[in-house]
Scaffold this motif. Structure first.
Motif, PDB file in Angstrom:
ATOM      1  N   THR A 212      59.566  34.266  44.225  1.00  0.00           N
ATOM      2  CA  THR A 212      58.557  35.292  44.479  1.00  0.00           C
ATOM      3  C   THR A 212      58.714  36.422  43.473  1.00  0.00           C
ATOM      4  N   GLY A 213      57.641  37.178  43.253  1.00  0.00           N
ATOM      5  CA  GLY A 213      57.666  38.284  42.301  1.00  0.00           C
ATOM      6  C   GLY A 213      58.067  39.586  42.959  1.00  0.00           C
ATOM      7  N   ASN A 214      57.489  40.679  42.494  1.00  0.00           N
ATOM      8  CA  ASN A 214      57.809  41.988  43.064  1.00  0.00           C
ATOM      9  C   ASN A 214      57.187  42.184  44.437  1.00  0.00           C
ATOM     10  N   ASP A 215      56.269  41.301  44.806  1.00  0.00           N
ATOM     11  CA  ASP A 215      55.529  41.392  46.060  1.00  0.00           C
ATOM     12  C   ASP A 215      54.815  42.735  46.182  1.00  0.00           C
ATOM     13  N   ASP A 216      54.077  43.070  45.145  1.00  0.00           N
ATOM     14  CA  ASP A 216      53.242  44.270  45.186  1.00  0.00           C
ATOM     15  C   ASP A 216      51.955  43.917  45.936  1.00  0.00           C
ATOM     16  N   TYR A 217      52.107  43.755  47.229  1.00  0.00           N
ATOM     17  CA  TYR A 217      50.976  43.284  48.019  1.00  0.00           C
ATOM     18  C   TYR A 217      49.845  44.304  48.017  1.00  0.00           C
TER      19      TYR A 217
ATOM     20  N   SER B   4      39.992  27.286  26.967  1.00  0.00           N
ATOM     21  CA  SER B   4      40.801  28.463  26.625  1.00  0.00           C
ATOM     22  C   SER B   4      42.222  28.374  27.153  1.00  0.00           C
ATOM     23  N   ASN B   5      42.480  27.355  27.975  1.00  0.00           N
ATOM     24  CA  ASN B   5      43.792  27.199  28.618  1.00  0.00           C
ATOM     25  C   ASN B   5      44.180  28.484  29.350  1.00  0.00           C
ATOM     26  N   ASP B   6      43.235  28.958  30.142  1.00  0.00           N
ATOM     27  CA  ASP B   6      43.428  30.219  30.858  1.00  0.00           C
ATOM     28  C   ASP B   6      42.573  30.192  32.123  1.00  0.00           C
TER      29      ASP B   6
ATOM     30  N   ASP C 215      51.174  35.646  37.654  1.00  0.00           N
ATOM     31  CA  ASP C 215      51.748  35.094  36.421  1.00  0.00           C
ATOM     32  C   ASP C 215      52.450  33.772  36.685  1.00  0.00           C
ATOM     33  N   SER C 216      53.148  33.676  37.809  1.00  0.00           N
ATOM     34  CA  SER C 216      53.815  32.422  38.152  1.00  0.00           C
ATOM     35  C   SER C 216      52.798  31.323  38.424  1.00  0.00           C
ATOM     36  N   LEU C 217      51.719  31.688  39.107  1.00  0.00           N
ATOM     37  CA  LEU C 217      50.646  30.722  39.343  1.00  0.00           C
ATOM     38  C   LEU C 217      50.056  30.236  38.024  1.00  0.00           C
ATOM     39  N   LYS C 218      49.855  31.156  37.106  1.00  0.00           N
ATOM     40  CA  LYS C 218      49.289  30.787  35.814  1.00  0.00           C
ATOM     41  C   LYS C 218      50.199  29.811  35.078  1.00  0.00           C
ATOM     42  N   ASP C 219      51.493  30.028  35.122  1.00  0.00           N
ATOM     43  CA  ASP C 219      52.444  29.106  34.485  1.00  0.00           C
ATOM     44  C   ASP C 219      52.316  27.705  35.072  1.00  0.00           C
TER      45      ASP C 219
ATOM     46  N   ALA D  51      39.698  30.600  34.710  1.00  0.00           N
ATOM     47  CA  ALA D  51      38.242  30.701  34.684  1.00  0.00           C
ATOM     48  C   ALA D  51      37.858  32.048  35.300  1.00  0.00           C
ATOM     49  N   PRO D  52      36.751  32.638  34.885  1.00  0.00           N
ATOM     50  CA  PRO D  52      36.342  33.929  35.461  1.00  0.00           C
ATOM     51  C   PRO D  52      36.256  33.895  36.990  1.00  0.00           C
ATOM     52  N   SER D  53      35.829  32.768  37.551  1.00  0.00           N
ATOM     53  CA  SER D  53      35.666  32.667  39.002  1.00  0.00           C
ATOM     54  C   SER D  53      36.981  32.476  39.743  1.00  0.00           C
ATOM     55  N   ALA D  54      38.101  32.379  39.015  1.00  0.00           N
ATOM     56  CA  ALA D  54      39.407  32.243  39.676  1.00  0.00           C
ATOM     57  C   ALA D  54      39.872  33.563  40.275  1.00  0.00           C
ATOM     58  N   TRP D  55      39.266  34.664  39.822  1.00  0.00           N
ATOM     59  CA  TRP D  55      39.688  35.986  40.297  1.00  0.00           C
ATOM     60  C   TRP D  55      38.909  36.386  41.544  1.00  0.00           C
ATOM     61  N   TYR D  56      39.636  36.950  42.498  1.00  0.00           N
ATOM     62  CA  TYR D  56      39.019  37.452  43.722  1.00  0.00           C
ATOM     63  C   TYR D  56      39.029  38.978  43.673  1.00  0.00           C
ATOM     64  N   THR D  57      37.867  39.577  43.864  1.00  0.00           N
ATOM     65  CA  THR D  57      37.760  41.032  43.834  1.00  0.00           C
ATOM     66  C   THR D  57      37.898  41.592  45.246  1.00  0.00           C
ATOM     67  N   LEU D  58      38.887  42.449  45.430  1.00  0.00           N
ATOM     68  CA  LEU D  58      39.160  43.040  46.729  1.00  0.00           C
ATOM     69  C   LEU D  58      38.293  44.280  46.956  1.00  0.00           C
ATOM     70  N   ALA D  59      38.393  44.842  48.147  1.00  0.00           N
ATOM     71  CA  ALA D  59      37.478  45.912  48.551  1.00  0.00           C
ATOM     72  C   ALA D  59      37.531  47.129  47.637  1.00  0.00           C
ATOM     73  N   ASP D  60      38.702  47.417  47.072  1.00  0.00           N
ATOM     74  CA  ASP D  60      38.826  48.599  46.213  1.00  0.00           C
ATOM     75  C   ASP D  60      38.679  48.269  44.737  1.00  0.00           C
ATOM     76  N   GLY D  61      38.272  47.041  44.440  1.00  0.00           N
ATOM     77  CA  GLY D  61      38.077  46.639  43.055  1.00  0.00           C
ATOM     78  C   GLY D  61      39.260  45.936  42.436  1.00  0.00           C
ATOM     79  N   ALA D  62      40.410  45.962  43.103  1.00  0.00           N
ATOM     80  CA  ALA D  62      41.582  45.246  42.591  1.00  0.00           C
ATOM     81  C   ALA D  62      41.303  43.743  42.576  1.00  0.00           C
ATOM     82  N   LYS D  63      41.975  43.034  41.684  1.00  0.00           N
ATOM     83  CA  LYS D  63      41.727  41.599  41.563  1.00  0.00           C
ATOM     84  C   LYS D  63      43.023  40.810  41.743  1.00  0.00           C
ATOM     85  N   ARG D  64      42.893  39.674  42.396  1.00  0.00           N
ATOM     86  CA  ARG D  64      44.001  38.740  42.576  1.00  0.00           C
ATOM     87  C   ARG D  64      43.471  37.334  42.339  1.00  0.00           C
ATOM     88  N   ILE D  65      44.344  36.463  41.888  1.00  0.00           N
ATOM     89  CA  ILE D  65      43.975  35.065  41.729  1.00  0.00           C
ATOM     90  C   ILE D  65      43.851  34.427  43.113  1.00  0.00           C
ATOM     91  N   LYS D  66      42.837  33.616  43.302  1.00  0.00           N
ATOM     92  CA  LYS D  66      42.610  32.966  44.586  1.00  0.00           C
ATOM     93  C   LYS D  66      43.742  31.980  44.890  1.00  0.00           C
TER      94      LYS D  66
END
Length: 567
Positions: A451-456, A274-276, A250-254, A278-293
């Motif tokens: 930094t956020g909650n650091d839910d790594y 869309s001011n948001d 969220d901080s990165l998005k701001d 891009a679909p390719s900005a998301w990185y899909t991790l091994a368990d399907g979780a996603k994080r912004i690159k």
């Protein structure tokens, strides 16, 4: 409105951001470093002495890039940190525990070759994988779109597929390396900017850049690559990486949204319409979780546990582990090795014994069976190949890197602290900070983040081993906006898009590594050269800021350099 005028607006905006970012800092605590008291003054807050926050800053200046964070020391992780450190500091081997598994082809035998004293790589004039300080990764790519002679289409700026994305230049006998280092040529050329490399007061500076070529004959692959160019990308310091990982999406998005009205952002990361994201900005991790690159120059990774460290400990050395039972290799290299007479004859003569490293390739000892097995086994390079790889190369349940060792390595990687700032009481450094903001440098080199909650993200191995160091709700001072920009330099980085490199701790590079080389390919040998490369082209996103620096007095230029070296 012309782009340079937009940058002027950004520069004005950054002065306010730079100043107000300090408003909520607690100025009651102090510390001492080299006789200086880390207290607030008229320009710096107390917090700015602690670039990594209270949980992520080390006050020990000697060997500072390698120090554990206070979080590690205060949470019973010191021994895990020190064990993990050994996997960074020692070479890997072909068959000796606990660092066995090097090969069959590799980029470096150990991490310190690329990260001298944990810092930025050093400029090289020749390519040698065993040269300490050679942080260069070869970037071999197609400059334009086309189709190979085998009928395979490729896009402009795409990596060639005949070698790995980070190409290997070493291999275990009898295999030949995917690229023969004798065919790699680095030439350093001079560049002259619009100012004839001379400041208004007469002081001169130099600008150099690398021209890199690789002979087609140097590729031990079948097929060999076509229509390719080569660039260099050097490693940056590994300290503080977990603090950057703790910045929330969220901080990165701001930050992207704030910059989007003023500069062109990489459309692969930000959708202007869309001011948001891009679909390719998301990185899909091994368990399907996603994080912004957010990691690497090219923004290819979204989590430290599947990013620079976790990925590198596998692909740089080709050391496998329980969650990566497959090689970092290519089908083109496997095919070439299966057709190499010297490879087949050596395996025939030396691979029959079950204790031999070549035994998995031996089969029944015939040339045809050896050729088949070499092609098959060297080409096991996808997750789908993991079970097949394990069947041939994992014996008695012994991983090349055990889960416990990998966990310790990640405690170490997430546990590296950032060096404490220095000289913030000096008037020259204080003046430099003010000029840095006034010129607009703080627009891209954003001073601070919360930094956020650091839910790594916890990969499967870490989940089974324990917790890692965390840095929730810290004010950190990395001096980066975590966004890619373009500088339009000669022989620029592939695609031209490059993430803003953090400036924290870089002033200690000469002390720690013996060199002060900067920028993605080490073309800048000092701060002055780095700044003037930012303004080499009028199309550069940092052109206006660089020209403001150019027009400063010698005294003020020195102040800016002193500030950058202090943080």
């Amino acid at each position: 409105m012309k782009f340079v005028n937009k940058m002027l607006l950004l520069g004005m905006l950054s002065v306010g951001l730079f100043a107000c970012s300090d408003d909520k800092e607690d100025n009651t605590k102090s510390n001492t470093i080299n006789g200086e008291t880390g207290e607030a003054n008229d320009v710096f807050t107390k917090a700015e002495w602690y670039p990594g926050g209270e949980l992520g800053t080390t006050s020990n200046e000697q060997g500072c890039y390698s120090n554990p964070s206070p979080y590690v020391e205060n949470n019973g992780m010191y021994m895990n940190f020190k064990k993990g450190e050994t996997f960074f500091e020692n070479d890997y081997t072909l068959n000796t525990f606990p660092r066995r598994g090097l090969g069959p082809a590799w980029i470096r035998p150990g991490c310190l070759y690329c990260h001298p004293s944990y810092g930025h790589g050093k400029r090289q004039t020749t390519y040698n994988a065993d040269m300490q300080g050679n942080g260069y990764l070869l970037v071999v790519y197609h400059p334009t779109a086309g189709t190979t002679s085998q009928g395979v289409s490729y896009a402009a700026n795409s990596y060639i597929t005949e070698v790995t994305g980070m190409p290997q230049t070493r291999a275990m006998s009898p295999f030949l390396p995917p690229i023969d280092e004798s065919g790699i040529h680095i030439q350093w050329l001079n560049a002259t900017d619009e100012h004839n490399n001379t400041f208004p007061d007469g002081e001169t500076y130099s600008l150099i850049y690398p021209e890199v070529t690789i002979d087609e004959s140097a590729f031990n692959t079948n097929p060999k690559p076509e229509n390719y160019e080569v660039r260099l990308e050097s490693t940056i310091g590994v300290y503080g990486s977990a603090l950057l990982d703790a910045i929330s999406d969220d901080s990165l998005k701001d930050q992207y949204a704030k910059e989007a009205p003023y500069v062109s952002l990489n459309p692969a990361m930000w959708d202007k319409t869309s001011n948001d994201w891009a679909p390719s900005a998301w990185y899909t991790l091994a368990d399907g979780a996603k994080r912004i690159k957010k990691f690497t120059y090219a923004l290819t990774r979204g989590s430290l546990q599947d990013g620079p460290g976790a990925n590198a400990i596998w692909n740089i050395t080709n050391v496998t582990r329980s969650d990566r039972h497959y090689l970092y290799s290519t089908k083109a290299w496997a095919k070439a090795m299966s057709e190499e007479e010297s490879v087949i004859s050596t395996i025939q003569n030396s691979g029959s014994a079950k204790t031999s490293l070549l035994h998995p390739y031996y089969a029944d000892g015939s040339k045809d069976s050896i050729s088949y097995m070499v092609n098959k086994l060297l080409g096991l390079n996808t997750k789908a190949d993991a079970d097949e790889y394990a069947k041939h190369f994992v014996s008695n349940g012994q991983e090349e890197m055990s889960d416990a060792d990998y966990y310790d390595f990640m405690v170490w990687h997430r546990g590296l602290a950032v060096p404490m700032a220095r000289d913030l009481n000096k008037k020259q450094v204080q003046k430099g900070k003010q000029l840095f903001a006034e010129m607009g440098c703080a627009t891209c080199h954003r001073p601070s983040w919360e930094t956020g909650n650091d839910d790594y993200w916890k990969d499967a191995v870490v989940k089974g081993q324990g917790e890692l160091p965390t840095y929730a709700h810290q004010t950190i001072w990395p001096y980066t906006d975590m966004i890619q920009h373009k500088l339009h330099m000669i022989n620029d980085i592939r695609t031209g898009w490059c993430r803003t490199t953090p400036l924290w701790g870089r002033g200690l590079s000469e002390q720690e590594t013996g060199a002060s080389d900067r920028l993605h390919d080490c073309r800048a040998r000092n701060v002055i050269e780095a700044i003037m490369w930012h303004g080499y082209s009028s199309e550069s996103d940092a052109y206006t800021a660089s020209q403001k620096f150019y027009n400063l007095s010698k005294e003020d230029r020195d102040a800016v350099v002193a500030f950058i070296d202090a943080i």
